[in-house]
Write an enzyme that holds these catalytic residues in place. Sequence first.
Site: not given
Length: 284
Positions: A34, A37, A61
């Site tokens: 988006h 970023h 993660q």
Amino acid sequence: MQVVKTIEELRSIVKWWRGEGHSVGLVPTMGYLHEGHKSLIVKAVSENDRVVVSDFVNPTQFGVNEDLDSYPRDIDRDAALCEEAGADVIFHPEPEEMYAFGNCTFVDMDHLTKGLCGKTRPTHFRGVCTVVSKLFNIVTPDRAYFGEKDAQQLAVIRRMVRDMNFNLTIVGCPIVREEDGLAMSSRNTYLNPAERKAALILHKSLTMGQEMIEAGEKDVQKIKNAIVKQIKTERLARIDYVELVDTETLEPVKTITGSILTAIAVYIGKTRLIDNFTVKDQGE
Ligand code: PAF
């Protein structure tokens, strides 16, 4: 711009760039890019001769009951955004490429990873430190770019770079917000229209906290109570944490002095969102 799937190919491209004397920037992401970023990529492009964007939903993660399978993915859209922002390569490996069969080595950290998001996501930062170390070893960038929205992640990575003597500079970039104040996040796509509206409570409560501090309030408990009270006015919101901590150590503080991170995590429906702001005491 090239989409690269293997470590070997990426290494040979970086080797070629280095031979030409180019500096290299890295923007690690999990894709579904988006404007937040994009701001990291644009900054990286302005500060380096060549830029790699990694686009990898990192399984290590995610906790067992988290959203690994449903995490949004769209490599074609990501490639278009990276191209527009001026990146040179998207590194988009399969999980087996990043974690070879039998992988049993992880990078972990004490202290900084235990509070805030680490309380409800106890294995999260081990996964982040591991994949980011791997990316640093594969790309050997001069600079790597991370968003300040993930404030704990940024502090953890800065500490890891210091502790493990990685030879690069970490660049933190400001939070990018929607027009109405919601911090941009790939997870915002999970919100239905009612939840999207309810999610504004994060920014609203933080703005109020920031105003209290700017007006001179020093008592952390008072600021915390006011933020909690404000969030609780939203029916769809459930608080994970509201914390005021030292920006470097991430240790909770009692009074506003030095550089303070106010960080919150709030479930809106089933979606867990985070946001934060940092203030520096005027006396500093
Ligand atoms: O912030 C993210 O998107 C991820 O945690 C990161 C740094 C790309 C590691 O997978």
